[in-house]
Design a protein around this motif. Structure first.
Motif, short mmCIF file in Angstrom:
data_model
loop_
_atom_site.label_atom_id
_atom_site.label_comp_id
_atom_site.label_asym_id
_atom_site.label_seq_id
_atom_site.Cartn_x
_atom_site.Cartn_y
_atom_site.Cartn_z
N ARG A 1 7.90 11.49 10.17
CA ARG A 1 7.36 11.60 8.81
C ARG A 1 8.41 11.18 7.78
N VAL A 2 9.61 11.69 7.91
CA VAL A 2 10.70 11.39 6.97
C VAL A 2 11.05 9.90 7.02
N ARG A 3 11.18 9.36 8.24
CA ARG A 3 11.57 7.95 8.38
C ARG A 3 10.47 7.01 7.90
N ALA A 4 9.22 7.35 8.18
CA ALA A 4 8.09 6.51 7.75
C ALA A 4 7.99 6.52 6.22
N ALA A 5 8.17 7.69 5.61
CA ALA A 5 8.10 7.80 4.14
C ALA A 5 9.21 6.98 3.50
N ARG A 6 10.38 7.04 4.10
CA ARG A 6 11.53 6.29 3.58
C ARG A 6 11.29 4.78 3.69
N LEU A 7 10.76 4.37 4.84
CA LEU A 7 10.45 2.96 5.04
C LEU A 7 9.38 2.50 4.04
N ALA A 8 8.35 3.32 3.83
CA ALA A 8 7.26 2.97 2.91
C ALA A 8 7.80 2.75 1.50
N GLU A 9 8.71 3.61 1.08
CA GLU A 9 9.29 3.51 -0.26
C GLU A 9 10.10 2.22 -0.41
#
Length: 190
Positions: A158-166
């Protein structure tokens, strides 16, 4: 300007982004405008996929938090299947974005810089941002592999995907802002 909760965007160093002179879309022919808009259309596909990844992460995370699900062996198997599916989905998305950026680095960017040297600093910055994104993609992909291997740590995904999305969102916007006009004006097919 360093805000700690936006670590990912700091890595892109948005403040150091060079800008090429703006092209008035009115100066372009409809065909040239269409060529320029194609980049955004391609990115829209990845934006859509990224949102799907985020939704899948949320669904799996909600499932892992459901105590009722652990009572039944069938539900446990379903959860396992969901984790595996999410892992495969994330890995596939990471590969697609990597391929997209490789194509830009190998053909689109050199063509642009070659035809208009004023765009070389923008292209250099975009290439460097691809390296930052490559690191985030690798980290997400590795977390997905661990998820599939039996670690049910969805929070890391969740954290890595959110960071990538940003980071992707910021990068795509900058790339479109800088290159849509030039791609049209230079009549580059992508």
């Amino acid at each position: 300007m360093h805000t700690h909760h936006h670590e990912a965007l700091d890595e892109l160093d948005e403040t150091a982004r060079p800008h090429a002179p703006r092209i008035d879309p009115a100066e372009l022919t409809p065909e040239e405008r269409r060529l320029g808009q194609h980049l955004a259309a391609v990115h829209d596909g990845y934006r859509h996929e990224m949102r799907q990844v985020m939704t899948a992460v949320e669904q799996v995370a909600a499932g892992t938090l459901d105590p009722e699900a652990l009572r039944s062996q069938i539900n446990r198997l379903t959860m396992r299947q969901n984790l595996w599916t999410l892992g495969a989905f994330c890995a596939s998305f990471c590969r697609l974005v990597t391929i997209h950026h490789s194509i830009e680095d190998e053909s689109l960017f050199p063509a642009i810089a070659e035809r208009d040297s004023a765009l070389a600093p923008v292209v250099a910055k975009l290439t460097q941002e691809h390296e930052v994104i490559a690191g985030l993609l690798t980290a997400l992909d590795e977390a997905c592999v661990r998820l599939v291997a039996g670690s049910s740590e969805v929070e890391e995904i969740r954290v890595r995907a959110a960071r990538l999305a940003e980071v992707l969102s910021s990068h795509f916007a900058y790339e479109e802002e800088e290159l849509a006009g030039p791609i049209g004006r230079l009549q580059i097919q992508i």
